[in-house]
Scaffold this motif. Structure first.
Motif, PDB file in Angstrom:
ATOM      1  N   PHE A 262       0.841  -1.200   0.000  1.00  0.00           N
ATOM      2  CA  PHE A 262       0.000   0.000   0.000  1.00  0.00           C
ATOM      3  C   PHE A 262       0.878   1.252   0.000  1.00  0.00           C
ATOM      4  N   PHE A 263       0.279   2.378  -0.410  1.00  0.00           N
ATOM      5  CA  PHE A 263       0.953   3.676  -0.395  1.00  0.00           C
ATOM      6  C   PHE A 263       0.278   4.539   0.661  1.00  0.00           C
ATOM      7  N   LEU A 264       0.991   4.796   1.769  1.00  0.00           N
ATOM      8  CA  LEU A 264       0.454   5.645   2.844  1.00  0.00           C
ATOM      9  C   LEU A 264       0.724   7.105   2.509  1.00  0.00           C
ATOM     10  N   VAL A 265      -0.333   7.897   2.347  1.00  0.00           N
ATOM     11  CA  VAL A 265      -0.190   9.300   1.936  1.00  0.00           C
ATOM     12  C   VAL A 265       0.466  10.142   3.035  1.00  0.00           C
ATOM     13  N   GLY A 266       0.105   9.863   4.285  1.00  0.00           N
ATOM     14  CA  GLY A 266       0.538  10.717   5.404  1.00  0.00           C
ATOM     15  C   GLY A 266      -0.657  11.533   5.834  1.00  0.00           C
ATOM     16  N   ILE A 267      -0.572  12.874   5.722  1.00  0.00           N
ATOM     17  CA  ILE A 267      -1.724  13.725   6.035  1.00  0.00           C
ATOM     18  C   ILE A 267      -2.174  14.396   4.735  1.00  0.00           C
ATOM     19  N   PRO A 268      -3.289  13.933   4.150  1.00  0.00           N
ATOM     20  CA  PRO A 268      -3.743  14.471   2.854  1.00  0.00           C
ATOM     21  C   PRO A 268      -3.950  15.978   2.895  1.00  0.00           C
ATOM     22  N   GLY A 269      -3.427  16.658   1.878  1.00  0.00           N
ATOM     23  CA  GLY A 269      -3.576  18.110   1.791  1.00  0.00           C
ATOM     24  C   GLY A 269      -2.486  18.876   2.511  1.00  0.00           C
ATOM     25  N   LEU A 270      -1.736  18.179   3.374  1.00  0.00           N
ATOM     26  CA  LEU A 270      -0.658  18.863   4.126  1.00  0.00           C
ATOM     27  C   LEU A 270       0.717  18.258   3.802  1.00  0.00           C
ATOM     28  N   GLN A 271       0.827  17.650   2.616  1.00  0.00           N
ATOM     29  CA  GLN A 271       2.085  16.993   2.236  1.00  0.00           C
ATOM     30  C   GLN A 271       3.273  17.953   2.244  1.00  0.00           C
TER      31      GLN A 271
ATOM     32  N   SER B 225       9.131   7.745   2.671  1.00  0.00           N
ATOM     33  CA  SER B 225       9.017   6.281   2.598  1.00  0.00           C
ATOM     34  C   SER B 225       7.549   5.897   2.784  1.00  0.00           C
ATOM     35  N   HIS B 226       6.781   6.066   1.697  1.00  0.00           N
ATOM     36  CA  HIS B 226       5.324   5.910   1.770  1.00  0.00           C
ATOM     37  C   HIS B 226       4.849   4.469   1.627  1.00  0.00           C
ATOM     38  N   TRP B 227       5.627   3.631   0.952  1.00  0.00           N
ATOM     39  CA  TRP B 227       5.162   2.262   0.674  1.00  0.00           C
ATOM     40  C   TRP B 227       5.262   1.367   1.900  1.00  0.00           C
ATOM     41  N   ILE B 228       4.267   0.516   2.060  1.00  0.00           N
ATOM     42  CA  ILE B 228       4.274  -0.453   3.171  1.00  0.00           C
ATOM     43  C   ILE B 228       3.738  -1.788   2.635  1.00  0.00           C
ATOM     44  N   ASP B 229       4.444  -2.848   2.929  1.00  0.00           N
ATOM     45  CA  ASP B 229       4.058  -4.180   2.475  1.00  0.00           C
ATOM     46  C   ASP B 229       2.658  -4.539   3.005  1.00  0.00           C
ATOM     47  N   PHE B 230       1.892  -5.271   2.218  1.00  0.00           N
ATOM     48  CA  PHE B 230       0.516  -5.654   2.571  1.00  0.00           C
ATOM     49  C   PHE B 230       0.463  -6.322   3.952  1.00  0.00           C
ATOM     50  N   SER B 231       1.332  -7.309   4.177  1.00  0.00           N
ATOM     51  CA  SER B 231       1.350  -8.040   5.457  1.00  0.00           C
ATOM     52  C   SER B 231       1.800  -7.157   6.614  1.00  0.00           C
ATOM     53  N   VAL B 232       2.781  -6.285   6.341  1.00  0.00           N
ATOM     54  CA  VAL B 232       3.292  -5.362   7.378  1.00  0.00           C
ATOM     55  C   VAL B 232       2.180  -4.388   7.772  1.00  0.00           C
ATOM     56  N   CYS B 233       1.420  -3.942   6.771  1.00  0.00           N
ATOM     57  CA  CYS B 233       0.304  -3.018   7.009  1.00  0.00           C
ATOM     58  C   CYS B 233      -0.748  -3.665   7.912  1.00  0.00           C
ATOM     59  N   LEU B 234      -1.089  -4.928   7.609  1.00  0.00           N
ATOM     60  CA  LEU B 234      -2.073  -5.645   8.428  1.00  0.00           C
ATOM     61  C   LEU B 234      -1.551  -5.870   9.845  1.00  0.00           C
ATOM     62  N   SER B 235      -0.240  -6.130   9.968  1.00  0.00           N
ATOM     63  CA  SER B 235       0.375  -6.320  11.297  1.00  0.00           C
ATOM     64  C   SER B 235       0.305  -5.030  12.099  1.00  0.00           C
ATOM     65  N   GLN B 236       0.659  -3.897  11.440  1.00  0.00           N
ATOM     66  CA  GLN B 236       0.606  -2.601  12.127  1.00  0.00           C
ATOM     67  C   GLN B 236      -0.818  -2.304  12.586  1.00  0.00           C
TER      68      GLN B 236
END
Length: 317
Positions: free
Chosen positions: A13-22, A90-101
């Motif tokens: 997945f691609f985590l944006v961070g805070i949308p509109g405040l990049q 570093s916006h990308w996060i692995d699918f499994s890592v994302c579910l773990s988080q």
């Protein structure tokens, strides 16, 4: 859908961070980093202080130790990835890592809630039935309460990643969030998510209603007992022992309730406000809790001041 479909299942997945405040991510990272440092420092001091001070080897402080450890775990499950987004793109996060988080964040939040209930129960026993305090809240009982709270959280949150794993994810991979929040991940699925949504809402509501109900009940009983006391000094002393816990409840539940309600009701609330509150809800209570207990609890305050001055003397000699 056969093998041809599954081979397009997204791997990250691609985590944006805070949308509109990049554009402000770099600056936003500074308070996030400070909150993480203060959380680790403050909670470590609380744990070390309780461990070293034999007079603090009581149920109330054992629960506080559990809360401090849980707070550190909660902060470290979110803040490092946030900082890598804000400072290193570093916006990308692995699918499994994302579910773990996602799993760990929601598990630690429910453990936090259970510990606040346990601390309310501790205050109820101490004020309403003080003569039975030592027989009710024995060390094995404190450990059992902590274990029950932890097991409840583990079992309640476990279906969330398992239900997400069975969903297909083909096209959408952008999460408009600073971390892997359950609903933010569910929304990206390329299929019906009614079961996931219903389960997520039922867990959140059942935890909040049950835990807040138990806390409110405890405090109604406490206030009834306190107002039956004849001495004004005794009343002040009894309420004083609850002050830190009440502050912690307000700090923990207020942003949580706001985040939950704006997510479900506040359609006109900008996404950036949603994400900021959802992040504050995870980062602020772990920072504030040790400060509240440090300031409001005389034994902890005296011991920390004593430790600080002894370190100062050693460094000077």
């Amino acid at each position: 859908m056969g093998d041809n479909a599954t081979q397009y299942h997204i791997s990250s997945f691609f985590l944006v961070g805070i949308p509109g405040l990049q554009d402000f991510h770099c600056g936003i990272g500074i308070p996030v980093c400070l909150l993480l440092i203060l959380t680790l420092l403050g909670n470590s001091v609380i744990i070390i202080t309780i461990k070293l001070e034999s007079s603090l080897h009581e149920p109330m402080y054992f629960f506080l130790c559990m809360l401090a450890m849980n707070d550190m775990a909660l902060a470290t499950s979110t803040a490092p990835k946030m900082l890598s987004i804000f400072w290193f793109d570093s916006h990308w996060i692995d699918f499994s890592v994302c579910l773990s988080q996602m799993y760990f964040i929601h598990t630690f939040c429910i453990i936090e809630s259970a510990l606040l209930v346990a601390m309310a129960f501790d205050r109820y026993v101490a004020i309403c039935i003080p003569l039975r305090y030592t027989t009710i809240l024995t060390t094995p009982m404190v450990i059992k309460i902590g274990l029950v709270g932890t097991i409840r959280a583990i079992l309640m949150v476990l279906p969330c990643p398992l239900l997400i794993r069975r969903l297909p994810y083909y096209t959408k991979y952008v999460i408009n969030h600073a971390y892997c929040e359950h609903m933010a991940v569910v929304k990206l699925a390329s299929a019906s998510t009614h079961v996931n949504r219903a389960y997520g809402i039922s867990v959140a509501l059942s935890v909040m209603i049950l835990d807040l109900g138990l806390i409110v009940t405890s405090y109604i009983k406490i206030l009834q007992a306190v107002f039956r006391l004849s001495s004004q000094n005794a009343r002040s002393k009894a309420l004083g022992t609850c002050a830190a816990h009440v502050c912690t409840i307000l700090v923990s539940y207020t942003p949580a309730l706001f985040s939950f309600l704006t997510h479900r009701i506040g359609k006109k609330v900008p996404p950036s406000i949603h994400i900021i509150f959802a992040s504050l809800y995870l980062l602020v209570p772990p920072t504030v809790n040790p400060l509240v207990y440090g300031v409001k609890t005389k034994q902890i305050r005296d011991r920390v001041v004593g430790l600080f001055f002894s370190i100062k003397k050693i460094s000077k000699s």
